[in-house]
Design a protein around this motif. Structure first.
Motif, PDB file in Angstrom:
ATOM      1  N   HIS A 198     -47.693  52.918  -6.830  1.00 20.41           N
ATOM      2  CA  HIS A 198     -47.899  52.551  -8.238  1.00 20.41           C
ATOM      3  C   HIS A 198     -46.584  52.067  -8.821  1.00 20.41           C
ATOM      4  CE1 HIS A 198     -48.729  53.073 -12.550  1.00 20.41           C
ATOM      5  NE2 HIS A 198     -49.988  52.888 -12.191  1.00 20.41           N
ATOM      6  N   LEU A 199     -46.675  51.135  -9.714  1.00 18.16           N
ATOM      7  CA  LEU A 199     -45.476  50.584 -10.332  1.00 18.16           C
ATOM      8  C   LEU A 199     -44.770  51.612 -11.186  1.00 18.16           C
ATOM      9  CD1 LEU A 199     -46.323  49.988 -13.518  1.00 18.16           C
ATOM     10  CD2 LEU A 199     -47.628  48.209 -12.387  1.00 18.16           C
TER      11      LEU A 199
ATOM     12  N   LEU B 181     -45.549  43.469 -18.309  1.00 19.89           N
ATOM     13  CA  LEU B 181     -46.146  42.137 -18.381  1.00 19.89           C
ATOM     14  C   LEU B 181     -46.078  41.394 -17.058  1.00 19.89           C
ATOM     15  CD1 LEU B 181     -47.400  39.832 -20.055  1.00 19.89           C
ATOM     16  CD2 LEU B 181     -45.073  39.105 -20.586  1.00 19.89           C
ATOM     17  N   TRP B 182     -44.933  41.486 -16.364  1.00 21.77           N
ATOM     18  CA  TRP B 182     -44.781  40.670 -15.159  1.00 21.77           C
ATOM     19  C   TRP B 182     -44.020  41.374 -14.043  1.00 21.77           C
ATOM     20  CZ3 TRP B 182     -46.887  36.502 -13.129  1.00 21.77           C
ATOM     21  CH2 TRP B 182     -46.246  35.878 -12.067  1.00 21.77           C
ATOM     22  N   SER B 183     -42.816  41.831 -14.313  1.00 25.25           N
ATOM     23  CA  SER B 183     -41.914  42.236 -13.233  1.00 25.25           C
ATOM     24  C   SER B 183     -42.407  43.434 -12.443  1.00 25.25           C
ATOM     25  CB  SER B 183     -40.524  42.515 -13.782  1.00 25.25           C
ATOM     26  OG  SER B 183     -40.526  43.650 -14.627  1.00 25.25           O
ATOM     27  N   TRP B 184     -43.028  44.414 -13.073  1.00 28.65           N
ATOM     28  CA  TRP B 184     -43.459  45.606 -12.335  1.00 28.65           C
ATOM     29  C   TRP B 184     -44.489  45.257 -11.276  1.00 28.65           C
ATOM     30  CZ3 TRP B 184     -44.349  49.612 -16.807  1.00 28.65           C
ATOM     31  CH2 TRP B 184     -43.121  49.904 -17.380  1.00 28.65           C
ATOM     32  N   GLN B 185     -45.431  44.392 -11.598  1.00 28.31           N
ATOM     33  CA  GLN B 185     -46.462  44.025 -10.623  1.00 28.31           C
ATOM     34  C   GLN B 185     -45.865  43.261  -9.463  1.00 28.31           C
ATOM     35  OE1 GLN B 185     -46.546  43.469 -13.849  1.00 28.31           O
ATOM     36  NE2 GLN B 185     -48.356  44.432 -14.683  1.00 28.31           N
TER      37      GLN B 185
ATOM     38  N   HIS C 224     -42.845  45.510  -2.661  1.00 28.39           N
ATOM     39  CA  HIS C 224     -42.643  46.741  -1.887  1.00 28.39           C
ATOM     40  C   HIS C 224     -43.809  46.961  -0.931  1.00 28.39           C
ATOM     41  CE1 HIS C 224     -38.991  48.040  -3.768  1.00 28.39           C
ATOM     42  NE2 HIS C 224     -39.534  48.033  -4.962  1.00 28.39           N
ATOM     43  N   ALA C 225     -45.007  46.704  -1.393  1.00 27.27           N
ATOM     44  CA  ALA C 225     -46.184  46.855  -0.523  1.00 27.27           C
ATOM     45  C   ALA C 225     -46.091  45.917   0.677  1.00 27.27           C
ATOM     46  CB  ALA C 225     -47.463  46.594  -1.305  1.00 27.27           C
ATOM     47  N   MET C 226     -45.677  44.687   0.451  1.00 27.86           N
ATOM     48  CA  MET C 226     -45.549  43.742   1.557  1.00 27.86           C
ATOM     49  C   MET C 226     -44.457  44.180   2.534  1.00 27.86           C
ATOM     50  SD  MET C 226     -47.962  41.703   1.384  1.00 27.86           S
ATOM     51  CE  MET C 226     -47.440  40.795   2.805  1.00 27.86           C
ATOM     52  N   ARG C 227     -43.399  44.781   2.033  1.00 31.18           N
ATOM     53  CA  ARG C 227     -42.348  45.285   2.921  1.00 31.18           C
ATOM     54  C   ARG C 227     -42.894  46.392   3.817  1.00 31.18           C
ATOM     55  NH1 ARG C 227     -36.980  46.168  -0.526  1.00 31.18           N
ATOM     56  NH2 ARG C 227     -36.314  46.939   1.499  1.00 31.18           N
TER      57      ARG C 227
ATOM     58  N   GLY D  62     -54.443  45.613  -7.080  1.00 35.32           N
ATOM     59  CA  GLY D  62     -53.590  45.031  -6.053  1.00 35.32           C
ATOM     60  C   GLY D  62     -52.269  44.508  -6.533  1.00 35.32           C
ATOM     61  N   GLU D  63     -51.915  44.829  -7.787  1.00 36.79           N
ATOM     62  CA  GLU D  63     -50.654  44.372  -8.363  1.00 36.79           C
ATOM     63  C   GLU D  63     -50.552  42.849  -8.272  1.00 36.79           C
ATOM     64  OE1 GLU D  63     -49.215  46.348 -10.182  1.00 36.79           O
ATOM     65  OE2 GLU D  63     -49.555  48.343  -9.385  1.00 36.79           O
TER      66      GLU D  63
END
Length: 78
Positions: free
Chosen positions: A11-12, A33-37, A43-46, A67-68
């Protein structure tokens, strides 16, 4: 976690002190609004690209908020 049969819920949260510099000068984009997602999706992709799921095929990861950032980027993966 895979052995226990429980998922990882990613979770963000607050951005790290070394914030994402592409947002410099645009505080309206920082935060929910944008950066957390985008950073949570990154991080999920890493985790995915690190081979965790190759080593633990029964492992499960859940991403909050539909899915952010990843559904937005899905069309770019092909």
């Amino acid at each position: 976690m895979a052995e226990l049969g429980v998922p990882l819920y990613l979770h963000l949260g607050m951005p790290p002190a070394d914030h994402w510099h592409v947002l410099d000068g645009h505080p309206e984009l920082d935060g929910a609004l944008w950066s957390w997602q985008a950073t949570t999706g990154g991080h999920a992709m890493r985790v995915v690209m690190s081979g965790v799921f190759d080593r633990h095929p029964d492992a499960t990861m859940i991403l909050g908020h539909a899915g952010e950032f990843l559904p937005f980027e899905l069309s770019r993966s092909a």
